[in-house]
Design a protein around this motif. Sequence first.
Motif, short mmCIF file in Angstrom:
data_model
loop_
_atom_site.label_atom_id
_atom_site.label_comp_id
_atom_site.label_asym_id
_atom_site.label_seq_id
_atom_site.Cartn_x
_atom_site.Cartn_y
_atom_site.Cartn_z
N GLY A 17 -24.80 39.20 45.63
CA GLY A 17 -23.71 38.99 46.08
C GLY A 17 -23.93 37.91 46.67
N LEU A 18 -25.20 36.91 47.49
CA LEU A 18 -25.44 35.61 48.04
C LEU A 18 -25.42 34.39 46.77
CD1 LEU A 18 -27.05 36.63 50.92
CD2 LEU A 18 -24.90 36.51 51.08
N MET A 19 -25.83 34.80 45.77
CA MET A 19 -26.18 34.10 45.18
C MET A 19 -24.59 33.81 43.66
SD MET A 19 -29.47 32.37 44.68
CE MET A 19 -28.81 33.20 46.76
N LYS A 20 -24.14 34.55 43.65
CA LYS A 20 -22.56 34.54 43.04
C LYS A 20 -21.53 33.56 43.93
CE LYS A 20 -18.61 37.21 40.99
NZ LYS A 20 -17.89 38.36 40.92
N ALA A 21 -22.19 34.21 45.23
CA ALA A 21 -21.15 33.37 45.97
C ALA A 21 -21.57 31.59 46.06
CB ALA A 21 -21.90 33.86 47.59
N VAL A 22 -22.97 31.31 45.85
CA VAL A 22 -23.62 30.22 45.79
C VAL A 22 -22.69 29.35 44.01
CG1 VAL A 22 -25.49 28.62 45.32
CG2 VAL A 22 -25.84 30.42 47.32
N SER A 23 -22.89 29.82 43.64
CA SER A 23 -22.40 29.66 42.35
C SER A 23 -21.34 29.14 41.92
CB SER A 23 -23.14 30.75 40.78
OG SER A 23 -23.02 31.66 41.38
N THR A 24 -19.65 29.78 42.86
CA THR A 24 -18.84 30.21 42.69
C THR A 24 -18.06 29.66 43.54
OG1 THR A 24 -18.62 32.92 44.04
CG2 THR A 24 -18.45 32.95 40.61
N ASP A 25 -19.26 29.12 44.93
CA ASP A 25 -18.70 28.65 45.99
C ASP A 25 -17.17 29.47 46.76
OD1 ASP A 25 -18.27 26.76 48.25
OD2 ASP A 25 -16.42 25.63 47.02
N GLU A 26 -17.86 30.61 46.85
CA GLU A 26 -17.85 31.97 47.47
C GLU A 26 -16.24 32.49 46.65
OE1 GLU A 26 -18.53 32.66 51.84
OE2 GLU A 26 -18.17 30.99 52.02
N GLY A 27 -16.47 32.14 45.63
CA GLY A 27 -15.08 32.42 44.68
C GLY A 27 -13.83 31.50 44.46
N LYS A 28 -14.63 30.08 45.34
CA LYS A 28 -13.48 28.89 44.84
C LYS A 28 -14.01 28.48 43.24
CE LYS A 28 -13.84 26.98 49.40
NZ LYS A 28 -14.95 28.21 50.31
N LEU A 29 -15.07 29.06 42.54
CA LEU A 29 -15.38 28.06 40.65
C LEU A 29 -15.67 29.22 40.19
CD1 LEU A 29 -18.20 25.59 42.33
CD2 LEU A 29 -15.56 25.30 40.99
N PRO A 30 -14.47 28.98 38.71
CA PRO A 30 -15.49 30.51 38.15
C PRO A 30 -16.82 30.66 37.77
CG PRO A 30 -14.16 28.29 37.12
CD PRO A 30 -14.30 28.22 38.14
N MET A 31 -16.66 32.03 37.85
CA MET A 31 -18.42 31.83 37.58
C MET A 31 -18.07 32.04 35.94
SD MET A 31 -20.79 35.30 37.18
CE MET A 31 -20.76 34.77 39.23
N HIS A 32 -19.92 31.48 35.21
CA HIS A 32 -20.29 30.71 34.20
C HIS A 32 -20.97 31.17 33.51
CE1 HIS A 32 -21.98 27.65 31.03
NE2 HIS A 32 -20.63 26.59 30.95
N GLU A 33 -20.64 31.45 32.49
CA GLU A 33 -21.61 32.70 31.79
C GLU A 33 -23.52 32.63 32.07
OE1 GLU A 33 -20.97 32.68 27.41
OE2 GLU A 33 -21.17 30.41 27.36
N ILE A 34 -23.77 31.16 32.24
CA ILE A 34 -25.09 31.35 32.51
C ILE A 34 -25.14 31.84 34.01
CG2 ILE A 34 -25.14 28.86 33.56
CD1 ILE A 34 -27.58 29.84 31.14
N HIS A 35 -24.40 31.62 34.64
CA HIS A 35 -24.80 32.11 36.17
C HIS A 35 -24.90 33.97 36.23
CE1 HIS A 35 -23.33 28.13 37.43
NE2 HIS A 35 -24.11 28.02 38.15
N GLU A 36 -23.98 33.71 35.42
CA GLU A 36 -24.24 35.74 34.88
C GLU A 36 -25.00 36.51 34.54
OE1 GLU A 36 -20.95 38.81 32.75
OE2 GLU A 36 -20.44 37.27 33.37
#
Length: 312
Positions: A17-36
Amino acid sequence: MKKIAQVRGEVGHTILGLMKAVSTDEGKLPMHEIHESTLQALANHLFHQEVDPSKLEATFSAYDRIEDPELQKEVLHMGGIFPYLEEETVEQKASALVRLGELWGVRDNVVKGTLALCKGHKRLLYMDTLRMNKYEFGSTARTTLKFLLGPLHLDGSKKILEQYQGYAELPDHTLGRTMVQYYQDNEFPLPGTPGAVFSNALTQHDFHHVMAGYDTTPLGEILVQAFDHAISQGDASGAIVGVVAQMQIGLVFDPSVRAWKGQFNPDLFFRAIERGNDAKVDYLTPGYDMDPLMEEPLDEIRARFGIAPEGR
């Protein structure tokens, strides 16, 4: 073994969850498929769990569940690759990583260097990478000297060249014969050849390629760094961030090699870390002597060292 490789269950879920928050700037950015796909590979190979990234929280609210300072640092170091997996909003994602570090009170060179790199400043990650050189390349002074003497053709060694020429006569599939084949396949001169800068300066690194089973493609360079980080007592996090940035989004970290794009493979990357964590022998220990192994079959050495054939 690094602490992050021992994580299971709820702690692993929190880190994801913390890594998802980094890759989306805590939900401000959409999650890219490479991050998923990277989160899924991290969960599968390190935490041994299945995860649906869409169901992970994208905030730092659970940061205080990770209390171990060493694990906090390892999570941040692993998180350093996330800003560089795709080109858009790199600085925003790197800033999010720094913010997570501040919540934990961690501001080391890898964390600060991850943000600095996207602004064109490489010094901090270079400094951090120097710590790993003794594990990855052997003596830093000797490696530097080889690079300096190479253009003058003063880096050769008749003894070492004859040694490798002798390995060419060994049976197929021995370590020594495979090392020679590695140089031949890549059209590299044998170590000991005057003016063969990379062969002479990076012989130990080449040995790591052969032992781990990774080639010299851009992806192979990423994977051997990941494997070596996991198998050794050293911390190659800074180098890994740099090589991922150079091979995935074309941001030049090491000017001695060309930049690429789209070379990162999450599944193979975390499988490389898993293979390194599972290994039983740390042959990156400074001063480890590979010469007594050269006449042995490579598969037998790998089996004895606990290096799994799957994932090469």
